[in-house]
Design a protein around this motif. Structure first.
Motif, PDB file in Angstrom:
ATOM      1  N   GLY A   1       0.840  -1.191   0.000  1.00 56.66           N
ATOM      2  CA  GLY A   1       0.000   0.000   0.000  1.00 56.66           C
ATOM      3  C   GLY A   1       0.875   1.240   0.000  1.00 56.66           C
ATOM      4  O   GLY A   1       2.038   1.210   0.422  1.00 56.66           O
ATOM      5  N   LEU A   2       0.352   2.339  -0.468  1.00 55.31           N
ATOM      6  CA  LEU A   2       1.134   3.565  -0.630  1.00 55.31           C
ATOM      7  C   LEU A   2       1.613   4.126   0.705  1.00 55.31           C
ATOM      8  O   LEU A   2       2.741   4.614   0.812  1.00 55.31           O
ATOM      9  CB  LEU A   2       0.328   4.619  -1.395  1.00 55.31           C
ATOM     10  CG  LEU A   2       1.068   5.876  -1.807  1.00 55.31           C
ATOM     11  CD1 LEU A   2       2.264   5.534  -2.704  1.00 55.31           C
ATOM     12  CD2 LEU A   2       0.146   6.833  -2.516  1.00 55.31           C
ATOM     13  N   ASP A   3       0.805   4.036   1.741  1.00 50.07           N
ATOM     14  CA  ASP A   3       1.198   4.571   3.045  1.00 50.07           C
ATOM     15  C   ASP A   3       2.437   3.870   3.608  1.00 50.07           C
ATOM     16  O   ASP A   3       3.352   4.525   4.118  1.00 50.07           O
ATOM     17  CB  ASP A   3       0.050   4.461   4.051  1.00 50.07           C
ATOM     18  CG  ASP A   3      -1.118   5.358   3.697  1.00 50.07           C
ATOM     19  OD1 ASP A   3      -0.897   6.376   3.012  1.00 50.07           O
ATOM     20  OD2 ASP A   3      -2.258   5.038   4.104  1.00 50.07           O
ATOM     21  N   LYS A   4       2.493   2.555   3.514  1.00 48.99           N
ATOM     22  CA  LYS A   4       3.645   1.786   4.000  1.00 48.99           C
ATOM     23  C   LYS A   4       4.885   2.091   3.161  1.00 48.99           C
ATOM     24  O   LYS A   4       5.990   2.220   3.696  1.00 48.99           O
ATOM     25  CB  LYS A   4       3.316   0.289   3.959  1.00 48.99           C
ATOM     26  CG  LYS A   4       4.471  -0.629   4.217  1.00 48.99           C
ATOM     27  CD  LYS A   4       4.830  -0.695   5.663  1.00 48.99           C
ATOM     28  CE  LYS A   4       5.886  -1.793   5.848  1.00 48.99           C
ATOM     29  NZ  LYS A   4       6.433  -1.809   7.165  1.00 48.99           N
ATOM     30  N   ILE A   5       4.716   2.239   1.850  1.00 53.33           N
ATOM     31  CA  ILE A   5       5.846   2.554   0.963  1.00 53.33           C
ATOM     32  C   ILE A   5       6.416   3.919   1.319  1.00 53.33           C
ATOM     33  O   ILE A   5       7.628   4.085   1.442  1.00 53.33           O
ATOM     34  CB  ILE A   5       5.419   2.485  -0.513  1.00 53.33           C
ATOM     35  CG1 ILE A   5       5.057   1.051  -0.895  1.00 53.33           C
ATOM     36  CG2 ILE A   5       6.517   3.014  -1.425  1.00 53.33           C
ATOM     37  CD1 ILE A   5       4.411   0.908  -2.253  1.00 53.33           C
ATOM     38  N   VAL A   6       5.562   4.897   1.519  1.00 55.63           N
ATOM     39  CA  VAL A   6       6.014   6.241   1.888  1.00 55.63           C
ATOM     40  C   VAL A   6       6.701   6.217   3.248  1.00 55.63           C
ATOM     41  O   VAL A   6       7.751   6.840   3.437  1.00 55.63           O
ATOM     42  CB  VAL A   6       4.826   7.236   1.884  1.00 55.63           C
ATOM     43  CG1 VAL A   6       5.205   8.554   2.514  1.00 55.63           C
ATOM     44  CG2 VAL A   6       4.321   7.440   0.469  1.00 55.63           C
ATOM     45  N   GLU A   7       6.145   5.488   4.198  1.00 51.85           N
ATOM     46  CA  GLU A   7       6.743   5.381   5.534  1.00 51.85           C
ATOM     47  C   GLU A   7       8.154   4.800   5.462  1.00 51.85           C
ATOM     48  O   GLU A   7       9.071   5.294   6.109  1.00 51.85           O
ATOM     49  CB  GLU A   7       5.847   4.494   6.399  1.00 51.85           C
ATOM     50  CG  GLU A   7       6.363   4.232   7.776  1.00 51.85           C
ATOM     51  CD  GLU A   7       5.495   3.221   8.513  1.00 51.85           C
ATOM     52  OE1 GLU A   7       6.069   2.396   9.261  1.00 51.85           O
ATOM     53  OE2 GLU A   7       4.270   3.247   8.332  1.00 51.85           O
ATOM     54  N   GLU A   8       8.342   3.752   4.667  1.00 46.97           N
ATOM     55  CA  GLU A   8       9.662   3.139   4.511  1.00 46.97           C
ATOM     56  C   GLU A   8      10.621   4.074   3.777  1.00 46.97           C
ATOM     57  O   GLU A   8      11.798   4.152   4.115  1.00 46.97           O
ATOM     58  CB  GLU A   8       9.561   1.801   3.771  1.00 46.97           C
ATOM     59  CG  GLU A   8       8.969   0.685   4.583  1.00 46.97           C
ATOM     60  CD  GLU A   8       9.821   0.281   5.762  1.00 46.97           C
ATOM     61  OE1 GLU A   8      11.061   0.330   5.659  1.00 46.97           O
ATOM     62  OE2 GLU A   8       9.243  -0.092   6.790  1.00 46.97           O
ATOM     63  N   CYS A   9      10.136   4.774   2.781  1.00 41.33           N
ATOM     64  CA  CYS A   9      10.991   5.694   2.014  1.00 41.33           C
ATOM     65  C   CYS A   9      11.457   6.864   2.877  1.00 41.33           C
ATOM     66  O   CYS A   9      12.568   7.365   2.703  1.00 41.33           O
ATOM     67  CB  CYS A   9      10.252   6.216   0.785  1.00 41.33           C
ATOM     68  SG  CYS A   9      10.074   4.993  -0.521  1.00 41.33           S
ATOM     69  N   LYS A  10      10.635   7.291   3.795  1.00 39.08           N
ATOM     70  CA  LYS A  10      11.026   8.396   4.675  1.00 39.08           C
ATOM     71  C   LYS A  10      12.184   8.015   5.586  1.00 39.08           C
ATOM     72  O   LYS A  10      12.941   8.873   6.030  1.00 39.08           O
ATOM     73  CB  LYS A  10       9.830   8.848   5.522  1.00 39.08           C
ATOM     74  CG  LYS A  10       8.829   9.660   4.735  1.00 39.08           C
ATOM     75  CD  LYS A  10       7.709  10.158   5.614  1.00 39.08           C
ATOM     76  CE  LYS A  10       6.753  11.029   4.814  1.00 39.08           C
ATOM     77  NZ  LYS A  10       5.686  11.570   5.650  1.00 39.08           N
ATOM     78  N   LYS A  11      12.369   6.729   5.855  1.00 37.36           N
ATOM     79  CA  LYS A  11      13.446   6.261   6.721  1.00 37.36           C
ATOM     80  C   LYS A  11      14.753   6.015   5.970  1.00 37.36           C
ATOM     81  O   LYS A  11      15.799   5.879   6.595  1.00 37.36           O
ATOM     82  CB  LYS A  11      13.048   4.946   7.388  1.00 37.36           C
ATOM     83  CG  LYS A  11      11.850   5.015   8.285  1.00 37.36           C
ATOM     84  CD  LYS A  11      11.565   3.632   8.801  1.00 37.36           C
ATOM     85  CE  LYS A  11      10.176   3.488   9.340  1.00 37.36           C
ATOM     86  NZ  LYS A  11       9.865   2.104   9.676  1.00 37.36           N
ATOM     87  N   MET A  12      14.698   5.928   4.649  1.00 33.29           N
ATOM     88  CA  MET A  12      15.874   5.550   3.864  1.00 33.29           C
ATOM     89  C   MET A  12      16.945   6.626   3.890  1.00 33.29           C
ATOM     90  O   MET A  12      16.657   7.799   3.727  1.00 33.29           O
ATOM     91  CB  MET A  12      15.481   5.255   2.416  1.00 33.29           C
ATOM     92  CG  MET A  12      14.653   4.036   2.261  1.00 33.29           C
ATOM     93  SD  MET A  12      14.199   3.779   0.560  1.00 33.29           S
ATOM     94  CE  MET A  12      13.044   2.452   0.725  1.00 33.29           C
ATOM     95  N   ARG A  13      18.178   6.192   4.078  1.00 28.29           N
ATOM     96  CA  ARG A  13      19.301   7.114   4.111  1.00 28.29           C
ATOM     97  C   ARG A  13      19.671   7.587   2.714  1.00 28.29           C
ATOM     98  O   ARG A  13      20.094   8.725   2.538  1.00 28.29           O
ATOM     99  CB  ARG A  13      20.489   6.435   4.777  1.00 28.29           C
ATOM    100  CG  ARG A  13      21.633   7.358   5.020  1.00 28.29           C
ATOM    101  CD  ARG A  13      22.773   6.638   5.749  1.00 28.29           C
ATOM    102  NE  ARG A  13      23.518   7.616   6.482  1.00 28.29           N
ATOM    103  CZ  ARG A  13      23.452   7.812   7.774  1.00 28.29           C
ATOM    104  NH1 ARG A  13      22.673   7.080   8.505  1.00 28.29           N
ATOM    105  NH2 ARG A  13      24.166   8.742   8.353  1.00 28.29           N
ATOM    106  N   THR A  14      19.552   6.726   1.724  1.00 31.22           N
ATOM    107  CA  THR A  14      19.831   7.094   0.339  1.00 31.22           C
ATOM    108  C   THR A  14      18.672   6.660  -0.540  1.00 31.22           C
ATOM    109  O   THR A  14      18.073   5.604  -0.325  1.00 31.22           O
ATOM    110  CB  THR A  14      21.112   6.415  -0.188  1.00 31.22           C
ATOM    111  OG1 THR A  14      20.936   5.001  -0.156  1.00 31.22           O
ATOM    112  CG2 THR A  14      22.331   6.818   0.623  1.00 31.22           C
ATOM    113  N   LEU A  15      18.368   7.492  -1.507  1.00 35.28           N
ATOM    114  CA  LEU A  15      17.349   7.196  -2.503  1.00 35.28           C
ATOM    115  C   LEU A  15      17.653   8.058  -3.713  1.00 35.28           C
ATOM    116  O   LEU A  15      17.968   9.243  -3.576  1.00 35.28           O
ATOM    117  CB  LEU A  15      15.951   7.491  -1.953  1.00 35.28           C
ATOM    118  CG  LEU A  15      14.759   7.025  -2.780  1.00 35.28           C
ATOM    119  CD1 LEU A  15      14.763   5.505  -2.927  1.00 35.28           C
ATOM    120  CD2 LEU A  15      13.455   7.467  -2.137  1.00 35.28           C
ATOM    121  N   ASP A  16      17.605   7.452  -4.862  1.00 37.08           N
ATOM    122  CA  ASP A  16      17.884   8.166  -6.101  1.00 37.08           C
ATOM    123  C   ASP A  16      16.970   9.395  -6.209  1.00 37.08           C
ATOM    124  O   ASP A  16      15.796   9.323  -5.856  1.00 37.08           O
ATOM    125  CB  ASP A  16      17.635   7.204  -7.269  1.00 37.08           C
ATOM    126  CG  ASP A  16      18.063   7.773  -8.577  1.00 37.08           C
ATOM    127  OD1 ASP A  16      17.180   8.003  -9.429  1.00 37.08           O
ATOM    128  OD2 ASP A  16      19.272   7.987  -8.755  1.00 37.08           O
TER     129      ASP A  16
END
Length: 101
Positions: free
Chosen positions: A53-68
């Motif tokens: 689901g989009l909410d879980k994806i956004v939550e995980e992305c907010k924690k990522m140290r690096t993202l393209d």
């Protein structure tokens, strides 16, 4: 669709360096989401969007140290969130200065 079926439905290039049989969709969610965002195809995106689901994806992305940067722009646009809310926005790698400048 079970988590094992979803793992085996991903594009083969995503997890070339990992053993899929040892992975779990729930335990490795951050790793899977980052790989799909950075290297996946549209079908891979649909699979994680359906499972997490989009909410879980956004939550995980907010924690990522690096993202393209392209992936960051995509996820902020699709979720209508601000880039400043993401950890990777604040931890951008600085460009090294040339040796003799």
């Amino acid at each position: 669709m079970s988590s094992n079926e979803i793992l085996h439905s991903f594009s083969s290039n995503l997890f070339w360096d990992a053993d899929i049989s040892m992975m779990s969709m729930d335990a490795s969610s951050g790793y899977i989401i980052q790989r799909v965002l950075e290297y996946g195809q549209m079908n891979d995106w649909r699979l994680i969007n359906q499972y997490y689901g989009l909410d879980k994806i956004v939550e995980e992305c907010k924690k990522m140290r690096t993202l393209d940067p392209v992936c960051l722009a995509f996820i902020t646009t699709i979720s209508n969130t601000k880039e400043e809310d993401y950890r990777c926005y604040h931890f951008r790698q600085s460009f090294p200065t040339p040796w003799n400048s």
